[in-house]
Design an enzyme around this catalytic site. Structure first.
Site, short mmCIF file in Angstrom:
data_model
loop_
_atom_site.label_atom_id
_atom_site.label_comp_id
_atom_site.label_asym_id
_atom_site.label_seq_id
_atom_site.Cartn_x
_atom_site.Cartn_y
_atom_site.Cartn_z
N ARG A 55 76.09 36.77 -5.77
CA ARG A 55 77.42 36.83 -4.93
C ARG A 55 76.63 35.20 -4.32
NH1 ARG A 55 74.04 36.28 -1.62
NH2 ARG A 55 75.37 35.22 -0.39
N ALA A 57 78.84 31.55 -2.65
CA ALA A 57 80.37 31.19 -3.56
C ALA A 57 79.45 30.65 -4.37
CB ALA A 57 80.61 30.23 -2.54
N GLN A 202 74.34 40.88 4.13
CA GLN A 202 73.11 40.03 3.08
C GLN A 202 72.34 39.34 4.18
OE1 GLN A 202 76.51 40.77 3.28
NE2 GLN A 202 77.68 39.84 1.47
N ASP A 243 82.38 29.22 1.75
CA ASP A 243 83.53 29.77 0.55
C ASP A 243 84.32 29.42 0.42
OD1 ASP A 243 81.70 33.36 -0.35
OD2 ASP A 243 81.92 32.75 1.52
N LYS A 254 81.86 34.11 5.47
CA LYS A 254 81.53 36.14 6.08
C LYS A 254 82.08 36.24 7.00
CE LYS A 254 80.35 38.03 3.35
NZ LYS A 254 80.86 38.75 2.25
P1 RI2 Z 1 76.57 28.94 -1.00
C1 RI2 Z 1 78.73 34.64 1.51
O1 RI2 Z 1 79.65 35.53 0.35
C2 RI2 Z 1 78.84 34.10 2.50
O2 RI2 Z 1 80.30 33.82 3.00
C3 RI2 Z 1 77.65 33.19 2.42
O3 RI2 Z 1 78.37 32.21 3.38
C4 RI2 Z 1 78.54 32.35 1.16
O4 RI2 Z 1 78.54 33.55 0.16
C5 RI2 Z 1 77.32 31.01 0.86
O5 RI2 Z 1 77.77 30.84 -0.93
P2 RI2 Z 1 79.04 37.10 -0.19
O6 RI2 Z 1 79.68 36.37 -2.02
O7 RI2 Z 1 77.31 28.70 0.62
O8 RI2 Z 1 78.01 37.20 0.21
O9 RI2 Z 1 75.55 29.01 -0.51
O10 RI2 Z 1 80.32 37.63 -0.09
O11 RI2 Z 1 77.72 29.47 -2.11
#
Ligand code: RI2
Length: 371
Positions: A55, A57, A202, A243, A254
């Site tokens: 998980r 983005a 998370q 995201d 998030k």
């Molecule tokens: P990068 C996560 O979503 C959170 O929203 C977090 O801030 C983002 O992804 C981080 O992604 P999830 O996939 O900015 O855990 O690090 O639902 O790419």
């Protein structure tokens, strides 16, 4: 990313490709066990995105690209028309996994574009190479985000972060955690407040674990405690990941990010979003156009963790049949943000020039200044 495995420190990526196989850290098992999962085909990889084996983005963008590479390799002996049909179906399967993160859709589109001409073997080659390139570019961007964001961090800073935007979310330094890693590397004394980030936690399960692995000082706090520390003057800045970011700067991240941004502004605390170009969606003008994923009610009504016997356990918090709503993301309006930490540098207030300009398309967003 440094991981202590059986007492030895090893460098591990959140995910990688070995021929037609994709391997990834099983983030559902952290922090109680560290396991690598093997995905044999694009359907398994798509399922791994949907069920959040991986998980973040950036990481789901990489997984999507690797899924496309797997599909291309699975279809390499098919005649051209069947190959095209197979790839298109695979791209649809992958697109349907999670709706919010821009990186996933861009990664699929980039792979389709790379495999959009020539005979089957040229197309397979194009898709596989593009998938690998996306990972390489992300690793470079992550380092550049680290360097750009480090300029904002002063010695002695206490920084709040929400969810996990670390090396497991964006290979290989993260987005929000990248500048923090860089600051610590430079010898700055930095402390991180880690929001637990209900419902999937998370922050508690991944960010706290990552910081522990790297030896960066932190404290895990309940989501509800962030405002308290801001009010007490114990938060110098907030850095979160993203995201999807609209052209006007509205940012989906998030669930809970919006609240933190509002409270940060109330307390005059700078609020920064760390994200690569891949997370900016130049096709949407505001956050109202961002689809917010709604996930299973059990994420809210139940909790997962380690039982006293050391075994993975799920417990029910709310009574069976309790009605639940579970949006995974919210949108923070641009007015609450001090700016964006990108691989191109900082985009910050006063916002005089456009994001489109920053990303090579002059025009919109007149109030963003690229530095
Ligand atoms: P990068 C996560 O979503 C959170 O929203 C977090 O801030 C983002 O992804 C981080 O992604 P999830 O996939 O900015 O855990 O690090 O639902 O790419």
């Amino acid at each position: 990313m440094k991981v202590k495995i059986n007492g030895e420190t090893e460098n591990v990526l959140a995910l990688w490709r070995e021929g037609h196989i994709v391997k990834m850290v099983d983030q559902r098992k952290l922090p109680h066990s560290f396991e690598i999962i093997t995905l044999e085909n694009h359907r398994e990889t798509a399922k791994a995105i949907k069920t959040m084996v991986t998980r973040g983005a950036g990481a789901i963008g990489n997984a999507a690209a690797f899924g496309m590479a797997q599909a291309a390799l699975e279809a390499e002996n098919k005649p051209l028309d069947e190959f095209i049909e197979y790839i298109n179906n695979a791209s649809e399967t992958i697109r349907k996994t999670r709706p919010t993160a821009a990186n996933l859709f861009k990664a699929v589109d980039k792979c389709l574009e790379a495999g959009g001409w020539g005979n089957v073997s040229v197309r397979v080659d194009g898709i596989v190479k593009r998938a690998d390139e996306i990972l390489k570019q992300d690793m470079k961007a992550s380092k550049e985000i680290a360097i750009a964001g480090n300029k904002l961090i002063e010695d002695g800073f206490k920084i709040l972060t929400h969810c996990n935007a670390g090396a497991l979310a964006y290979v290989d330094h993260g987005t929000a955690l990248a500048p923090i890693r860089e600051a610590v590397k430079e010898g700055k004394d930095v402390f991180v407040w880690v929001d637990e980030t209900r419902p999937r936690c998370q922050g508690a399960r991944i960010t706290a674990w990552e910081l522990e692995q790297e030896g960066i000082p932190y404290a895990l706090i309940a989501d509800n405690a962030a405002g308290h520390y801001m009010q007490k003057g114990e938060v110098d800045m907030v850095i979160v990941g993203a995201d999807r970011i609209a052209v006007n700067g509205d940012t989906a991240n998030k669930i809970g990010t919006y609240e933190k941004a509002v409270v940060a502004m109330e307390n005059k605390i700078p609020f920064w979003v760390a994200a690569p170009g891949m997370t900016f969606d130049l096709d949407i003008t505001s956050g109202a156009e961002i689809e917010i994923e709604e996930r299973e009610p059990e994420e809210v009504s139940m909790m997962w963790g380690q039982g006293e016997d050391g075994k993975p356990t799920r417990i029910r918090i709310a009574a069976e049949g309790t009605k639940v709503r579970n949006p995974a993301f919210d949108v923070t309006p641009y007015k609450y943000l001090d700016g964006f930490i990108t691989e191109y540098g900082l985009i910050q207030r006063p916002f005089n020039e456009g994001i489109r300009w920053v990303f090579g398309q002059p025009g919109l967003l007149p109030w963003f200044k690229y530095r």
